[in-house]
Scaffold this motif. Structure first.
Motif, PDB file in Angstrom:
ATOM      1  N   ASP A 221       3.660  49.874  53.407  1.00  0.00           N
ATOM      2  CA  ASP A 221       2.533  50.090  53.277  1.00  0.00           C
ATOM      3  C   ASP A 221       1.989  48.669  54.160  1.00  0.00           C
ATOM      4  O   ASP A 221       1.541  48.026  53.102  1.00  0.00           O
ATOM      5  CB  ASP A 221       1.312  51.133  52.572  1.00  0.00           C
ATOM      6  CG  ASP A 221       1.960  52.259  52.226  1.00  0.00           C
ATOM      7  OD1 ASP A 221       2.945  52.887  52.902  1.00  0.00           O
ATOM      8  OD2 ASP A 221       1.835  52.949  51.045  1.00  0.00           O
ATOM      9  N   GLY A 222       1.423  49.154  54.631  1.00  0.00           N
ATOM     10  CA  GLY A 222       0.231  48.148  56.149  1.00  0.00           C
ATOM     11  C   GLY A 222       0.847  47.527  56.576  1.00  0.00           C
ATOM     12  O   GLY A 222       0.712  45.901  57.191  1.00  0.00           O
ATOM     13  N   LEU A 223       2.446  47.081  57.119  1.00  0.00           N
ATOM     14  CA  LEU A 223       3.482  46.621  57.161  1.00  0.00           C
ATOM     15  C   LEU A 223       3.519  46.751  58.983  1.00  0.00           C
ATOM     16  O   LEU A 223       3.791  48.275  58.682  1.00  0.00           O
ATOM     17  CB  LEU A 223       4.827  45.946  56.556  1.00  0.00           C
ATOM     18  CG  LEU A 223       4.593  45.611  55.388  1.00  0.00           C
ATOM     19  CD1 LEU A 223       5.882  45.222  54.792  1.00  0.00           C
ATOM     20  CD2 LEU A 223       3.593  44.427  55.374  1.00  0.00           C
ATOM     21  N   GLU A 224       3.850  46.196  59.292  1.00  0.00           N
ATOM     22  CA  GLU A 224       4.574  46.944  60.969  1.00  0.00           C
ATOM     23  C   GLU A 224       6.121  46.810  61.248  1.00  0.00           C
ATOM     24  O   GLU A 224       6.927  45.714  60.537  1.00  0.00           O
ATOM     25  CB  GLU A 224       4.003  45.557  62.413  1.00  0.00           C
ATOM     26  CG  GLU A 224       2.724  45.499  62.007  1.00  0.00           C
ATOM     27  CD  GLU A 224       2.589  44.157  63.177  1.00  0.00           C
ATOM     28  OE1 GLU A 224       2.913  43.500  63.514  1.00  0.00           O
ATOM     29  OE2 GLU A 224       1.448  44.213  63.136  1.00  0.00           O
ATOM     30  N   LEU A 225       7.062  48.361  60.551  1.00  0.00           N
ATOM     31  CA  LEU A 225       8.126  48.417  61.027  1.00  0.00           C
ATOM     32  C   LEU A 225       8.844  47.516  61.537  1.00  0.00           C
ATOM     33  O   LEU A 225       7.806  48.197  63.194  1.00  0.00           O
ATOM     34  CB  LEU A 225       8.634  50.056  60.366  1.00  0.00           C
ATOM     35  CG  LEU A 225       8.569  50.185  59.168  1.00  0.00           C
ATOM     36  CD1 LEU A 225       8.222  51.330  59.149  1.00  0.00           C
ATOM     37  CD2 LEU A 225       8.907  49.831  58.256  1.00  0.00           C
ATOM     38  N   VAL A 226      10.436  47.323  62.070  1.00  0.00           N
ATOM     39  CA  VAL A 226      10.925  46.816  63.521  1.00  0.00           C
ATOM     40  C   VAL A 226      11.600  48.022  63.694  1.00  0.00           C
ATOM     41  O   VAL A 226      12.475  48.925  63.146  1.00  0.00           O
ATOM     42  CB  VAL A 226      11.630  45.285  62.677  1.00  0.00           C
ATOM     43  CG1 VAL A 226      12.636  45.083  63.915  1.00  0.00           C
ATOM     44  CG2 VAL A 226      10.946  44.132  62.316  1.00  0.00           C
ATOM     45  N   GLU A 227      11.710  48.495  64.995  1.00  0.00           N
ATOM     46  CA  GLU A 227      12.384  49.173  65.409  1.00  0.00           C
ATOM     47  C   GLU A 227      13.887  49.478  64.780  1.00  0.00           C
ATOM     48  O   GLU A 227      14.931  47.815  64.818  1.00  0.00           O
ATOM     49  CB  GLU A 227      12.416  49.117  66.743  1.00  0.00           C
ATOM     50  CG  GLU A 227      11.457  49.958  67.429  1.00  0.00           C
ATOM     51  CD  GLU A 227      11.309  50.919  67.205  1.00  0.00           C
ATOM     52  OE1 GLU A 227      11.459  51.452  67.386  1.00  0.00           O
ATOM     53  OE2 GLU A 227       9.633  51.319  67.150  1.00  0.00           O
ATOM     54  N   PRO A 228      14.374  50.197  64.480  1.00  0.00           N
ATOM     55  CA  PRO A 228      14.274  51.411  64.141  1.00  0.00           C
ATOM     56  C   PRO A 228      13.063  52.242  63.283  1.00  0.00           C
ATOM     57  O   PRO A 228      13.748  53.408  62.818  1.00  0.00           O
ATOM     58  CB  PRO A 228      15.644  51.913  64.903  1.00  0.00           C
ATOM     59  CG  PRO A 228      16.924  50.932  63.553  1.00  0.00           C
ATOM     60  CD  PRO A 228      16.369  49.975  63.949  1.00  0.00           C
ATOM     61  N   GLY A 229      12.934  51.010  62.565  1.00  0.00           N
ATOM     62  CA  GLY A 229      11.914  52.232  61.397  1.00  0.00           C
ATOM     63  C   GLY A 229      13.265  52.294  60.201  1.00  0.00           C
ATOM     64  O   GLY A 229      13.653  51.113  59.778  1.00  0.00           O
ATOM     65  N   VAL A 230      11.942  53.094  59.155  1.00  0.00           N
ATOM     66  CA  VAL A 230      13.339  53.527  58.094  1.00  0.00           C
ATOM     67  C   VAL A 230      14.813  54.537  58.355  1.00  0.00           C
ATOM     68  O   VAL A 230      14.699  55.570  59.567  1.00  0.00           O
ATOM     69  CB  VAL A 230      12.740  54.300  56.969  1.00  0.00           C
ATOM     70  CG1 VAL A 230      13.587  54.811  56.088  1.00  0.00           C
ATOM     71  CG2 VAL A 230      10.908  53.666  56.658  1.00  0.00           C
ATOM     72  N   GLU A 231      16.042  53.750  58.635  1.00  0.00           N
ATOM     73  CA  GLU A 231      17.096  54.354  58.774  1.00  0.00           C
ATOM     74  C   GLU A 231      17.907  54.291  57.959  1.00  0.00           C
ATOM     75  O   GLU A 231      17.531  53.451  56.786  1.00  0.00           O
ATOM     76  CB  GLU A 231      17.707  53.263  59.342  1.00  0.00           C
ATOM     77  CG  GLU A 231      17.382  54.568  61.033  1.00  0.00           C
ATOM     78  CD  GLU A 231      18.077  55.432  61.839  1.00  0.00           C
ATOM     79  OE1 GLU A 231      19.039  56.357  60.746  1.00  0.00           O
ATOM     80  OE2 GLU A 231      17.858  56.221  62.422  1.00  0.00           O
TER      81      GLU A 231
END
Length: 262
Positions: A221-231
């Motif tokens: 929460d509040g962070l910018e997910l690095v692609e591909p995100g949650v995997e």
């Protein structure tokens, strides 16, 4: 040094056993065998987690991160995080942190880094973030980005112990441009096996807090997910490492992600 308790299994030593290490005891192997009976892919899961750490560290180092705080380090298994980071950036600074006496006993193996970089070990518990911050500040420059690594750790920290709050407290000390790296077991794909494993470990005195995808995503929460995100962990930038044998034989019940602090 705190005495090593060999009367009950310990997650770090079980993890070592899954990886084929020798720094474990009969009680750890016995519980490991019980976990294998429930799900024979457990050793593959351990190796997939380790490989995720390697790829995430490599990605961070390639993208300019030069400071790493690894909490829940576990028993040294080469290549360790500092070897990956300093292999890309020889001047990288790495602080390992764990509360297991057996990890402390092997800490020297974690400190063989490059001449240009720094590797240090801190004996502390994730449930005491103030002590971790105080110790890490002596080695890392908290005015510059830090990668906070919590790999295969938070599923051993219950909601009652404030897992999400602990992560927020640690991140609050880190500057903009820092990163959070987390991998975590889940019951989303194997509910029956996961429930049985949780009950067996609880009976042996080991907490296993399996979280859903939504609960896992809350750590970011509040962070910018690095692609591909949650995997699932082995699908996170697979091009940055070698595949783990068996990783595609059924579902690996876990998640991995990396997020940047704005």
């Amino acid at each position: 040094m705190t005495a090593i308790d060999t009367s009950k299994p310990h997650p770090a030593r079980m993890y070592d056993w899954y990886l084929g290490g020798k720094d474990n005891y009969p009680v750890d192997e016995a519980m490991g065998q019980q976990m294998l009976a429930l799900d024979p892919r457990v050793p593959v899961m351990a190796r997939v987690n380790r490989a995720f750490m390697h790829r995430a560290t490599r990605w961070l180092a390639k993208n300019g991160v030069r400071q790493f705080l690894d909490i829940g380090t576990g028993i040294p298994t080469e290549p360790n995080l500092h070897q990956i980071a300093q292999g890309v950036a020889p001047d990288a600074r790495v602080v390992y942190c764990d509360n297991d006496p057996i990890v402390l006993a092997h800490a020297a193996a974690l400190l063989r880094g490059t001449a240009e970089g720094v590797t240090e070990y801190l004996q502390a518990d994730v449930r005491d973030p103030d002590a971790i911050v105080e110790g890490a500040r002596k080695i890392l420059d908290f005015s510059r980005p830090v990668a906070l690594s919590l790999v295969a750790l938070l599923h051993f920290v219950s909601d009652e112990d404030g897992a999400h709050e602990l992560v927020r407290r640690l991140l609050s000390e880190l500057p903009s441009g820092s990163y959070l790296v987390v991998s975590h077991a889940t019951a989303d794909f194997t509910p029956e096996e996961s429930k049985a494993a949780t009950e067996k470990l609880k009976a042996a005195g080991v907490t296993l807090a399996l979280r859903s995808r939504e609960e896992f995503a809350r750590f970011f929460d509040g962070l910018e997910l690095v692609e591909p995100g949650v995997e699932v962990p082995h699908h996170w930038h697979p091009e940055l490492g070698e595949p783990v044998p068996g990783q595609n034989d059924g579902v690996i019940p876990g998640y991995g992600a990396v997020g940047r602090k704005p």
